[in-house]
Design an enzyme around this catalytic site. Structure first.
Site, short mmCIF file in Angstrom:
data_model
loop_
_atom_site.label_atom_id
_atom_site.label_comp_id
_atom_site.label_asym_id
_atom_site.label_seq_id
_atom_site.Cartn_x
_atom_site.Cartn_y
_atom_site.Cartn_z
N SER A 120 0.82 -1.21 0.00
CA SER A 120 0.00 0.00 0.00
C SER A 120 0.86 1.26 0.00
CB SER A 120 -0.85 0.06 1.27
OG SER A 120 -1.56 -1.12 1.45
N GLU A 153 -4.08 -0.16 -8.79
CA GLU A 153 -2.99 0.71 -9.21
C GLU A 153 -1.83 -0.18 -9.66
OE1 GLU A 153 -3.37 4.63 -6.33
OE2 GLU A 153 -2.58 2.82 -5.44
N ASN A 191 -3.68 5.89 -1.53
CA ASN A 191 -3.34 5.88 -0.10
C ASN A 191 -2.71 7.18 0.37
OD1 ASN A 191 -4.37 3.61 1.04
ND2 ASN A 191 -2.70 2.31 0.35
N1 LIG Z 1 -6.03 -4.44 4.39
C1 LIG Z 1 -6.22 -3.61 3.38
O1 LIG Z 1 -7.26 -2.93 3.29
C2 LIG Z 1 -5.19 -3.48 2.29
C3 LIG Z 1 -5.54 -2.88 1.07
C4 LIG Z 1 -4.60 -2.82 0.04
C5 LIG Z 1 -3.33 -3.31 0.25
N2 LIG Z 1 -2.99 -3.87 1.46
C6 LIG Z 1 -1.63 -4.41 1.60
O2 LIG Z 1 -1.72 -5.81 1.44
C7 LIG Z 1 -0.72 -6.45 2.25
C8 LIG Z 1 -1.38 -7.43 3.18
O3 LIG Z 1 -2.31 -6.76 4.00
P1 LIG Z 1 -3.50 -7.53 4.73
O4 LIG Z 1 -4.42 -6.50 5.24
O5 LIG Z 1 -4.01 -8.64 3.87
O6 LIG Z 1 -2.70 -8.15 5.98
P2 LIG Z 1 -3.13 -9.36 6.95
O7 LIG Z 1 -2.45 -9.09 8.22
O8 LIG Z 1 -4.60 -9.58 6.92
O9 LIG Z 1 -2.45 -10.63 6.23
C9 LIG Z 1 -1.07 -10.76 6.05
C10 LIG Z 1 -0.73 -12.23 5.98
O10 LIG Z 1 0.64 -12.37 5.60
C11 LIG Z 1 1.17 -13.49 6.31
N3 LIG Z 1 2.62 -13.34 6.33
C12 LIG Z 1 3.38 -12.53 7.09
N4 LIG Z 1 4.67 -12.68 6.78
C13 LIG Z 1 4.72 -13.62 5.79
C14 LIG Z 1 5.79 -14.20 5.06
N5 LIG Z 1 7.05 -13.85 5.26
N6 LIG Z 1 5.48 -15.12 4.11
C15 LIG Z 1 4.19 -15.48 3.90
N7 LIG Z 1 3.15 -14.99 4.57
C16 LIG Z 1 3.42 -14.06 5.51
C17 LIG Z 1 0.51 -13.44 7.68
O11 LIG Z 1 0.54 -14.71 8.29
C18 LIG Z 1 -0.90 -12.97 7.32
O12 LIG Z 1 -1.77 -14.08 7.12
C19 LIG Z 1 0.03 -5.31 2.94
O13 LIG Z 1 1.15 -4.98 2.17
C20 LIG Z 1 -0.98 -4.20 2.96
O14 LIG Z 1 -0.37 -2.93 3.06
C21 LIG Z 1 -3.90 -3.98 2.47
#
Ligand SMILES: NC(=O)c1ccc[n+]([C@@H]2O[C@H](COP(=O)([O-])OP(=O)(O)OC[C@H]3O[C@@H](n4cnc5c(N)ncnc54)[C@H](O)[C@@H]3O)[C@@H](O)[C@H]2O)c1
Length: 283
Positions: A120, A153, A191
């Site tokens: 993000s 994006e 963002n």
């Molecule tokens: N939540 C949102 O609204 C949103 C929107 C757009 C982008 N993002 C981005 O997406 C990414 C994930 O966010 P999320 O909200 O899904 O997080 P989340 O915490 O729900 O999920 C992240 C997952 O990654 C796993 N993980 C951590 N380290 C790891 C590794 N080394 N190898 C494999 N798996 C691993 C964790 O176990 C967890 O299940 C981030 O970069 C975030 O900035 C989030």
């Protein structure tokens, strides 16, 4: 390049990874969903199952289609089997952890494997620094919930090869999404703007000017689809805070991106929003 993509890897089975895996399978691709945490994989599959069930109820898909979509998603907690044509990374928003993952993925896959990051806020140029063949990595930034929101994006870093960015753009179209191209910069477009919506709302709450319900109701009445606190609960209070911290550092501690103490306290107490059952609201 796009026609060579048959198997899509998704790294991270959390809020975003599950949705992305669903979108990819629904678009006809074979999907390998990877997470380090076995529980996260199970929960991710459960979320996909629930999303598909509600699509059946809304008569968007049939029960047979649900079965077919689910049959396209395989899961693993073993990175050494994550051999794919493209891997979309959606793990925790920490530069060093993401870099390490891409290095490990480079060792498992050959140099034709394309890497996309759902980060993000982290510049793609930073992510690409430590990776062999950095031209193959670009940003593919989905919005939450990934199976519903249309915008993606597509971000090119300094080292990203045009054919790879174009391939990711084409893949987004195959997912039925609306991709836009953005230059590499912390937070890209949405963002960077959206963060101020969150940080300012948190300040108003911290200063006790109004409560979360009032601020949400007011902004919804002003035309926003969702108020800031409902949105942070949906995003994940922790995931949202990580993005704020990341932008704060990347913009040289510009006070307009300063992380909220209240939000940090909520994370410390495990109040992570919808996914934990309690955030600014109870679920
Ligand atoms: N939540 C949102 O609204 C949103 C929107 C757009 C982008 N993002 C981005 O997406 C990414 C994930 O966010 P999320 O909200 O899904 O997080 P989340 O915490 O729900 O999920 C992240 C997952 O990654 C796993 N993980 C951590 N380290 C790891 C590794 N080394 N190898 C494999 N798996 C691993 C964790 O176990 C967890 O299940 C981030 O970069 C975030 O900035 C989030």
């Amino acid at each position: 390049l796009i026609d060579q993509i048959k198997i899509i890897g998704v790294a991270g089975a959390g809020t975003m990874g599950a949705g992305i895996a669903q979108v990819a399978a629904q678009s006809g691709f074979e999907v390998l969903l990877f997470d380090v945490n076995e529980e996260a994989v199970k929960k991710g599959l459960q979320i996909i199952g629930n999303n598909l069930q509600s699509a059946i109820e809304k008569k968007k898909i049939s029960a047979d289609e649900k079965k077919i979509i689910l049959s396209k998603i395989k899961t693993t907690t073993n990175i050494s089997v994550l051999k794919c044509d493209i891997i979309i990374e959606a793990i925790i928003e920490k530069l060093d952890v993401k870099q390490q993952l891409f290095q490990n993925l480079s060792a498992v896959n050959n140099e034709d494997c394309i890497f996309a990051s759902n980060t993000s806020s982290i510049p793609i140029t930073e992510l690409a620094k430590e990776i062999p063949h950095p031209e193959r990595i670009a940003g593919m930034h989905f919005f939450n919930p990934a199976h519903i929101m249309k915008l993606i994006e597509v971000v090119s870093g300094k080292l990203t090869g045009e054919k790879f960015a174009e391939c990711i753009f084409q893949l987004a179209l195959r997912f039925g999404k609306i991709p836009v191209r953005a230059k590499d910069s912390p937070g890209f477009i949405v963002n960077r703007i959206g963060k101020l919506f969150h940080t300012e709302s948190l300040k108003i709450l911290e200063e006790k000017i109004a409560d979360a319900e009032t601020i949400d109701a007011l902004l919804e009445n002003a035309g926003f689809k969702m108020g800031p606190f409902k949105l942070i609960d949906l995003i994940g209070v922790d995931a949202n805070l990580n993005v704020t911290k990341s932008l704060y550092e990347l913009f040289e501690r510009n006070p307009k991106f300063r992380p909220s103490e209240l939000q940090q306290k909520m994370v410390n107490e495990g109040l992570l929003g919808k996914k934990s059952g309690q955030g600014f609201y109870e679920y």
